[in-house]
Design an enzyme around this catalytic site. Structure first.
Site, PDB file in Angstrom:
ATOM      1  N   CYS A 102      67.569  57.492  70.132  1.00 31.56           N
ATOM      2  CA  CYS A 102      66.801  56.244  70.244  1.00 31.56           C
ATOM      3  C   CYS A 102      67.732  55.036  70.293  1.00 31.56           C
ATOM      4  CB  CYS A 102      65.841  56.132  69.066  1.00 31.56           C
ATOM      5  SG  CYS A 102      64.998  54.541  68.949  1.00 31.56           S
ATOM      6  N   CYS A 441      47.582  57.419  90.648  1.00 32.53           N
ATOM      7  CA  CYS A 441      46.291  58.065  90.395  1.00 32.53           C
ATOM      8  C   CYS A 441      46.275  59.492  90.971  1.00 32.53           C
ATOM      9  CB  CYS A 441      45.187  57.218  91.027  1.00 32.53           C
ATOM     10  SG  CYS A 441      43.618  58.054  91.192  1.00 32.53           S
ATOM     11  N   CYS A 444      43.262  60.081  93.589  1.00 32.80           N
ATOM     12  CA  CYS A 444      43.077  59.092  94.653  1.00 32.80           C
ATOM     13  C   CYS A 444      43.311  59.659  96.053  1.00 32.80           C
ATOM     14  CB  CYS A 444      44.004  57.897  94.417  1.00 32.80           C
ATOM     15  SG  CYS A 444      43.422  56.810  93.080  1.00 32.80           S
TER      16      CYS A 444
END
Length: 534
Positions: A102, A441, A444
């Site tokens: 991190c 999407c 889509c």
């Protein structure tokens, strides 16, 4: 004397002659040194001096690294075996949960170590500890570490969320307020100087005595505020070390920071809420530089309006004087934030929201409450920024809606962008079936193929247009869609009430539905119509 003895004697004599004559030779050579040789020698000495200074700088850096290393050694390492014992046997423990991969954990770690070192020097009983949450998952679960980095204060074994800043000084301030006195009391000039050496930002209170109601309000504000160190004294001479020229009043509160306006005096009744408001308005610089560490505090600021400045570092330095002037004019009303475009983690989310890239310095604002965006659409100057901020405050600015460039297209399904939405969809006298999609999407593509087939089927229909818009790069105030893909039918006679067409219908069902719409049959109220079709 034997031949060997004579040879030894001659050798010793020759050696002594060379040894005794050497200083004379050196002296003679020195007397023959010319100006050119002296110049060369001076250059050599200068070069050596530079090398020595460079080595000294390296030594200083090494010393700083050693200081951080020693500070990190003060931080207790938690694991699956010792966590419960350490947290349970100490009154106060501040824990940092981190992951080795991190970046924010890596950035916070030196500040955490610095805070540990400072708290130890202060004689604090607070234990600072860290845990590699991925390596020691059992310990992380016990502590309640769910993200990286996570800071938690344990008081007698019970966890409290950390709500302070993330620099070493901010960590110390928060920790001392939670585990000790909320206000530092100073009684001598020496104490004041030591305090000043450690703190750049603080609230100072000068009180004739500490039994008055105004002092009680001051302490309440200190307890409520988690970010800023509060300091108090009853001695004017001590106060002057921290706040030169401090007025001699029975009660005085001021703010000190490393800014052009270094000293700011509080005006008004000394009440907790007013002192807190004063502190909030002054705790940030005139122009705040956004970083990973201060981002939570910046976005959590009580100042509702924020103006972001994006510019390369060199450009920012040249812009800073007039940015500070404008910020001074709108102080407490608008927060000014500089973002370096090179810091992608900070810059990209904001720029993507606007669909922008930075080639020249830009100014923009986002009204989070109403979801409105504003962009300064002219060159960033002092006057243009002042006008932009005035419009932002008065509510006269036109919101910004992102749009792709307008381009010629002869596709069977017309491409609509933000700038052409009015012309193609709303102002057009024909019926329009609009496909709203995004590149990410999943479903889509299937809907897009169906729309293309429908466009071919209805080709030649004079009163019908098929169109599509990419909602990720185009916006319009009258197009509010959150679910993708979405099919909207805009009737020729009522563009203000589009009908949502179900995307899961078969091609035959969609064609029948469109034919029905064109004929104008079965048109009930929009709400009932949408409900029936869904």
């Amino acid at each position: 004397m034997s031949s060997k003895s004579r040879l030894r004697f001659m050798s010793i004599g020759f050696f002594l002659f060379i040894l005794l004559s050497t200083p004379l030779l050196i002296k003679a050579n020195e007397s023959e040194v010319g100006d050119e040789d002296l110049d060369g020698l001076e250059e050599l000495l200068a070069a050596e001096k530079e090398e020595e200074e460079a080595l000294k700088d390296q030594g200083d850096k090494f010393s700083e690294a050693e200081i951080v290393k020693r500070a990190q050694a003060i931080v207790v390492e938690l694991n699956n075996d010792n966590t419960e014992r350490i947290v349970g046997s100490n009154e106060y423990v501040l824990v940092m949960g981190y992951a080795t991969w991190c970046a924010r954990s890596a950035e916070l770690m030196p500040h955490f170590a610095q805070a540990a070192n400072s708290l130890k020097e202060m004689g604090s009983s607070l234990v600072l500890a860290k845990v590699d949450a991925e390596r020691y998952s059992k310990a992380a679960t016990f502590l309640g570490v769910k993200g990286f980095p996570t800071l938690l204060l344990f008081v007698n074994g019970t966890a409290q969320p950390y709500t302070g800043g993330f620099t070493g000084e901010e960590l110390v301030i928060w920790a001392t307020k939670k585990t000790g006195a909320p206000v530092v009391r100073l009684s001598s000039k020496v104490e004041a100087q030591k305090f000043l050496n450690k703190h750049q930002t603080f609230v100072i209170g000068l009180f004739e005595n500490f039994e008055v109601p105004s002092h009680e309000e001051f302490v309440k504000a200190a307890i409520s505020n988690n970010d800023i160190q509060f300091v108090e004294t009853s001695d004017v001479k001590v106060a002057e070390i921290l706040y030169p020229g401090i007025p001699s009043k029975s009660s005085f509160v001021g703010f000190v920071k490393s800014e052009p306006e270094k000293f700011v005096a509080f005006e008004g009744a000394l009440k907790e809420e007013l002192i807190l408001k004063f502190t909030e308005e002054n705790k940030f610089p005139l122009v705040t530089v956004l970083t990973e560490l201060n981002a939570p505090r910046v976005y959590g600021s009580l100042t509702n309006l924020q103006v972001f400045i994006f510019a390369e570092v060199d450009d920012y330095q040249s812009l800073l004087p007039f940015l500070q002037n404008v910020a001074r004019k709108f102080k407490s009303k608008i927060m000014f934030i500089y973002v370096d475009p090179a810091e992608e983690n900070l810059a990209k989310p904001i720029l993507s929201l606007f669909g922008l890239e930075t080639e020249e310095p830009i100014a923009l604002s986002h009204d989070y409450k109403h979801g409105l965006k504003y962009l300064l659409d002219s060159k960033l100057t002092m006057s243009s920024l002042e006008e932009f901020c005035s419009g932002l405050l008065s509510g006269t600015l036109l919101p910004f809606y992102k749009s792709e460039p307008v381009s010629e297209n002869n596709d069977i399904v017309q491409k609509v962008v933000g700038k052409t939405f009015d012309i193609v969809v709303l102002e057009n006298t024909q019926n329009v079936l609009l496909e709203v999609y995004t590149p990410w999407c999943i479903n889509c593509d299937v809907t897009s193929k169906q729309v293309e087939k429908l466009a071919k089927y209805f080709k030649g229909q004079p009163d019908l247009i098929f169109a599509r818009i990419d909602a990720s790069t185009n916006e319009h105030p009258k197009l509010q869609v959150d679910d993708f893909p979405t099919l909207l039918f805009y009737p020729a006679g009522d563009k203000s009430n589009p009908i949502k067409v179900p995307t899961k219908s078969s091609l035959k069902e969609l064609a029948a539905s469109i034919s029905k719409r064109i004929r104008g049959e079965g048109r009930e109220s929009s709400k009932d119509q949408i409900k029936d079709e869904l």
